[in-house]
Design an enzyme around this catalytic site. Structure first.
Site, PDB file in Angstrom:
ATOM      1  N   ASP A 172      72.777  49.165  38.052  1.00 10.07           N
ATOM      2  CA  ASP A 172      72.127  47.323  37.367  1.00 10.07           C
ATOM      3  C   ASP A 172      72.643  47.422  35.888  1.00 10.07           C
ATOM      4  O   ASP A 172      72.761  48.763  35.867  1.00 10.07           O
ATOM      5  CB  ASP A 172      70.719  47.034  38.033  1.00 10.07           C
ATOM      6  CG  ASP A 172      70.042  46.294  36.579  1.00 10.07           C
ATOM      7  OD1 ASP A 172      70.606  45.412  36.356  1.00 10.07           O
ATOM      8  OD2 ASP A 172      69.296  46.735  35.588  1.00 10.07           O
ATOM      9  N   ARG A 193      74.821  43.581  30.193  1.00  4.23           N
ATOM     10  CA  ARG A 193      74.629  44.037  29.184  1.00  4.23           C
ATOM     11  C   ARG A 193      75.598  44.500  28.961  1.00  4.23           C
ATOM     12  O   ARG A 193      76.262  44.335  27.721  1.00  4.23           O
ATOM     13  CB  ARG A 193      73.281  44.919  29.254  1.00  4.23           C
ATOM     14  CG  ARG A 193      72.118  44.254  29.037  1.00  4.23           C
ATOM     15  CD  ARG A 193      71.082  44.930  29.350  1.00  4.23           C
ATOM     16  NE  ARG A 193      70.936  44.745  30.948  1.00  4.23           N
ATOM     17  CZ  ARG A 193      70.068  45.900  31.307  1.00  4.23           C
ATOM     18  NH1 ARG A 193      69.179  46.982  31.008  1.00  4.23           N
ATOM     19  NH2 ARG A 193      69.921  46.496  32.941  1.00  4.23           N
ATOM     20  N   HIS A 252      80.649  42.404  35.913  1.00  9.51           N
ATOM     21  CA  HIS A 252      80.487  42.645  38.022  1.00  9.51           C
ATOM     22  C   HIS A 252      81.823  43.585  38.223  1.00  9.51           C
ATOM     23  O   HIS A 252      82.009  43.946  39.245  1.00  9.51           O
ATOM     24  CB  HIS A 252      79.943  41.672  38.666  1.00  9.51           C
ATOM     25  CG  HIS A 252      79.155  40.719  38.182  1.00  9.51           C
ATOM     26  ND1 HIS A 252      77.754  41.668  38.133  1.00  9.51           N
ATOM     27  CD2 HIS A 252      78.686  39.039  37.472  1.00  9.51           C
ATOM     28  CE1 HIS A 252      76.534  40.911  37.455  1.00  9.51           C
ATOM     29  NE2 HIS A 252      77.184  39.452  37.453  1.00  9.51           N
ATOM     30  N   ASN A 302      68.420  37.047  43.228  1.00  9.28           N
ATOM     31  CA  ASN A 302      69.820  36.592  42.197  1.00  9.28           C
ATOM     32  C   ASN A 302      70.309  34.916  42.550  1.00  9.28           C
ATOM     33  O   ASN A 302      71.184  34.821  41.889  1.00  9.28           O
ATOM     34  CB  ASN A 302      70.710  37.677  42.419  1.00  9.28           C
ATOM     35  CG  ASN A 302      70.635  39.905  42.049  1.00  9.28           C
ATOM     36  OD1 ASN A 302      70.413  40.185  42.425  1.00  9.28           O
ATOM     37  ND2 ASN A 302      69.724  39.117  41.261  1.00  9.28           N
ATOM     38  N   ARG A 336      70.962  32.427  39.848  1.00  9.13           N
ATOM     39  CA  ARG A 336      71.475  33.038  38.795  1.00  9.13           C
ATOM     40  C   ARG A 336      72.264  31.733  38.984  1.00  9.13           C
ATOM     41  O   ARG A 336      72.560  30.847  39.576  1.00  9.13           O
ATOM     42  CB  ARG A 336      71.893  34.572  39.073  1.00  9.13           C
ATOM     43  CG  ARG A 336      71.422  35.475  38.923  1.00  9.13           C
ATOM     44  CD  ARG A 336      71.743  36.884  38.439  1.00  9.13           C
ATOM     45  NE  ARG A 336      71.504  37.717  37.936  1.00  9.13           N
ATOM     46  CZ  ARG A 336      72.065  38.545  37.879  1.00  9.13           C
ATOM     47  NH1 ARG A 336      72.726  39.644  37.220  1.00  9.13           N
ATOM     48  NH2 ARG A 336      70.763  39.808  37.216  1.00  9.13           N
ATOM     49  N   ILE A 379      61.277  48.396  40.475  1.00 14.52           N
ATOM     50  CA  ILE A 379      62.241  49.026  42.407  1.00 14.52           C
ATOM     51  C   ILE A 379      62.991  47.095  42.023  1.00 14.52           C
ATOM     52  O   ILE A 379      64.092  47.415  43.045  1.00 14.52           O
ATOM     53  CB  ILE A 379      61.495  48.923  42.763  1.00 14.52           C
ATOM     54  CG1 ILE A 379      61.045  50.102  42.322  1.00 14.52           C
ATOM     55  CG2 ILE A 379      61.763  48.556  44.463  1.00 14.52           C
ATOM     56  CD1 ILE A 379      61.495  51.494  42.658  1.00 14.52           C
TER      57      ILE A 379
END
Ligand code: IPE
Ligand code: IPE
Ligand code: MG
Length: 256
Positions: free
Chosen positions: A24, A28, A41, A72, A75, A199
């Site tokens: 993760d 950011r 990514h 996901n 998104r 989690i």
């Protein structure tokens, strides 16, 4: 570099048999630099290379990478597309190295939702690497732990209806074998990067006794050194599995 003398001390005889990583923080990482999330990514996929190589060289037998969750899919379309393209690229670029390093690739998750070209490539890689034995790399892709548990329950229900399984024979073992992870040991260590302490629907069943390790590093910054720190931390923990310290000590002595 990562092998410098200040590397954390890791006992190669007591490695976690299975490490899971919740990768993760790509978004950011990109935002901090004014980049697109897709670029974050991309940087994350470099870190994937790093952790796979590191685990293989340290001798970790099983590594599960949480690459894309069932949630996901919600998104923005461009981000999902960028992630799928990166995955296809990763498979193409890393194929040879994965073969050379004798790594077996498997998938955890609902591949039906993955675009056909990516799915085909991934399936070919799974077939091509199925006899590799030095490490298993499980890609949790379009994966959700609750979805996995429901799928297992549904499959077991079908077997019962067909008279192939009696309800009284359903136990923890039989249930475990109905999950995607049936041929993996439970994770001993779960690492989450990016600083969140949750989690997020990863290996809920399998992590019953996993040691959890949270790193504040955003995934693109996660290095071999960080991985060694996590393993060293894991090796300092005392796992009891519901027993007393005294019982565990006795067991350890018997094991030697
Ligand atoms: C990567 O990190 C995990 C994936 C879902 C691919 P994020 O994209 O969730 O990054 P943050 O949490 O927004 O920083
Ligand atoms: C978890 O990260 C999923 C992956 C790493 C693939 P998320 O970014 O999706 O999790 P939340 O939304 O912070 O819980
Ligand atoms: Mg995130």
């Amino acid at each position: 570099m990562g092998r410098s003398k200040d590397s954390p001390k890791v006992d190669r005889k007591r490695l976690p048999r299975h490490i899971g990583i919740i990768m993760d923080g790509n978004g950011r990482w990109a935002k901090l630099r004014g980049f697109s999330r897709a670029r974050g990514h991309r940087a994350g996929s470099q870190a994937v290379r790093t952790v796979v190589k590191a685990c293989r060289s340290i001798g970790v037998q099983n590594l599960t990478l949480f690459a894309f969750s069932a949630q996901n899919w919600g998104r923005p379309r461009e981000e999902v597309q960028a992630l799928m393209e990166l995955l296809a690229e990763f498979i193409a670029k890393e194929w040879q190295e994965i073969m050379d390093r004798d790594i077996r690739v498997i998938n955890l998750g609902e591949l039906r939702r993955v675009p056909p070209d990516v799915r085909t490539r991934l399936k070919s890689m799974i077939v091509a690497t199925r006899k590799n034995r030095s490490m298993t790399l499980a890609l949790a892709l379009s994966y959700g732990a609750r979805e996995e548990i429901v799928r297992a329950a549904r499959n077991l229900g079908r077997r019962m209806r067909a008279g192939k399984l009696s309800p009284k024979d359903l136990d923890v073992n039989v249930f475990s074998n109905a999950l995607y992870t049936s041929d993996l040991p439970d994770p001993d260590l779960i690492i989450r990067t990016g600083g969140e302490m949750r989690i997020s629907n990863f290996l809920l069943w399998q992590s019953a006794y996993a040691e959890l390790y949270f790193s504040t590093k955003l995934f693109p910054d996660f290095s071999r050194q960080d991985l060694l720190l996590a393993i060293a931390d894991y090796q300092r923990r005392r796992r009891r599995f519901g027993l007393t310290d005294e019982q565990i000590r006795k067991k350890d002595r018997r094991g030697k």
